[in-house]
Design an enzyme around this catalytic site. Structure first.
Site, PDB file in Angstrom:
ATOM      1  CE  LYS A  35      -0.306  -0.362   5.043  1.00 28.39           C
ATOM      2  NZ  LYS A  35      -1.078  -0.979   6.140  1.00 28.39           N
ATOM      3  NE  ARG A 131      -6.487   0.533  11.645  1.00 32.52           N
ATOM      4  CZ  ARG A 131      -5.301   0.286  11.078  1.00 32.52           C
ATOM      5  NH1 ARG A 131      -4.375   1.229  11.024  1.00 32.52           N
ATOM      6  NH2 ARG A 131      -5.023  -0.900  10.582  1.00 32.52           N
ATOM      7  CE1 TYR A 254      16.198  30.324   4.337  1.00 30.09           C
ATOM      8  CE2 TYR A 254      16.146  27.951   3.997  1.00 30.09           C
ATOM      9  CZ  TYR A 254      16.049  29.240   3.496  1.00 30.09           C
ATOM     10  OH  TYR A 254      15.800  29.429   2.162  1.00 30.09           O
ATOM     11  CG  MET A 302      12.096  22.703  -0.865  1.00 33.34           C
ATOM     12  SD  MET A 302      11.183  23.840  -1.927  1.00 33.34           S
ATOM     13  CE  MET A 302      10.235  24.775  -0.735  1.00 33.34           C
TER      14      MET A 302
END
Ligand SMILES: *Cc1c(COP(=O)(O)O)cnc(C)c1O
Length: 360
Positions: A35, A131, A254, A302
């Site tokens: 999955k 669940r 940063y 990033m």
């Protein structure tokens, strides 16, 4: 040279991990869970490799199953959450997918459907995870209805899922197993996820359903003898693209969250949170440069991150970096990256990062 941030895939390790799971659960059939894009590894590549060596595959939705079927996969594929709407049953029937029945609604859809052929059904029982699944008390009646339902192939399978199998000290797994064993239903049974394949032999039963361990990672928090043989399938790599010397007291990246305590050598590496490396990773998170351990220094950007390589030999622009995988497990990295687990780190890898088969 192309941008060097890549997720290398070792398919030999994948097959090795399947053999390891089979050795541990030798009496059971094996359903490989693929999955969420095979936990971020690339579902089609992984499923093609697994198809000849497993008994079935499992995904979360009919769309994930159709992607595999369209790419030529013909191993049985179980939909772990069952249909989300009635129309999915005919989509599944056309392709011989296996379906979970976990609610009155799903059973009613199945009973009322007009299908071209019956479906192999897996009845999911809630034994304590709370669940998904029908409650134990209702399971026998559900099972009877499946047996009498013309749209359900003969011999439905009974299954359940553990909440705490990764915690070897928890009594919950035994309690769930006892509840499961007590069901007066004559059917093949399945309970074990990776943690149970590795650490709960009493849960292996007729079918095991490992996901995470097949990718070479371990859900168990500490070293366990059965995890030693696992080999990581994904190695997230990049390269050093810049190096600089900074004075003591220099702030890096940063927000200047890393301040050097001495004159230091800082390497800039072409990978960041836009490539799936967690921004939450703290100063000191390990990474491998030319096979030696270095430490993250400063915030992850990033597209880049920075590491302190003052004590390392031979680091240059172009030096190879391993963020996780061979020699550095993603489970270790996850412990430096806030409240997360290796599952999340591989699963949320973006499509931007090429998956490149490096060992077949
Ligand atoms: C995801 C999943 C698994 C596999 O779990 P791992 O911890 O990755 O081995 C097995 N069964 C069900 C029902 C699942 O949803």
């Amino acid at each position: 040279m192309a941008r060097p941030a890549q997720a290398l895939l070792n398919l030999d390790a994948l097959r090795h991990n399947v053999r390891h799971a089979r050795t541990l659960a030798s009496g059971a059939r094996l359903m490989a869970v693929v999955k969420a894009n095979a936990y971020g590894h690339g579902a089609v590549t992984i499923a093609k490799e697994l198809q000849p060596v497993v008994d079935a595959l499992a995904v979360a939705s009919v769309d994930e199953a159709i992607e595999l079927h369209d790419s030529g996969i013909r191993a049985p594929i179980l939909l772990l959450e069952g249909p989300f709407e009635a129309a999915e049953l005919q989509q599944a029937a056309q392709r011989d997918f296996w379906v979970t029945v976990a609610s009155e609604q799903q059973l009613a859809w199945l009973e009322q459907a007009k299908l071209t052929n019956p479906l192999q059904c897996w009845l999911k029982v809630n034994t304590g995870m709370n669940r998904l699944g029908v409650d134990s008390a209702h399971a026998p009646a559900f099972f009877q209805r499946l047996v009498s339902c013309a749209n359900c192939a003969t011999a439905p399978v009974l299954y359940t899922h553990f909440s705490s199998a990764d915690n070897l000290l928890s009594a919950r797994t035994e309690r769930q197993l006892e509840r499961f064993a007590a069901l007066p239903i004559d059917a093949p049974r399945s309970a074990a996820n990776s943690a149970a394949v590795l650490a709960w032999p009493g849960a292996h039963l007729d079918w095991v359903r490992p996901g995470y361990m097949l990718y070479g990672n371990s859900p168990l928090p500490d070293a366990h003898p059965n995890t030693k043989a696992l080999r990581p399938v994904m190695t997230l790599t990049s390269r050093v693209i810049a190096l600089r010397e900074v004075e003591a007291g220099a702030a890096v990246g940063y927000g200047g969250t890393f301040v050097s305590q001495r004159s230091s050598r800082i390497a800039t590496i072409a990978i960041g949170y836009g490539d799936g490396y967690p921004r939450q990773a703290v100063n000191g998170t390990p990474l491998l440069i030319n096979g030696q351990r270095a430490r993250l220094a400063g915030r992850v950007s990033m597209d880049m991150l920075t590491a302190d390589v003052t004590d390392l030999e031979g680091v240059q622009a172009g030096s190879e970096v391993v963020l996780w995988g061979d020699g550095l497990s993603v489970d270790e990295i996850s412990r430096y990256a806030g409240n997360t687990i290796g599952y999340e780190l591989t699963t949320r890898m973006p499509s931007r990062t090429p998956r490149v088969v490096s060992v077949s």
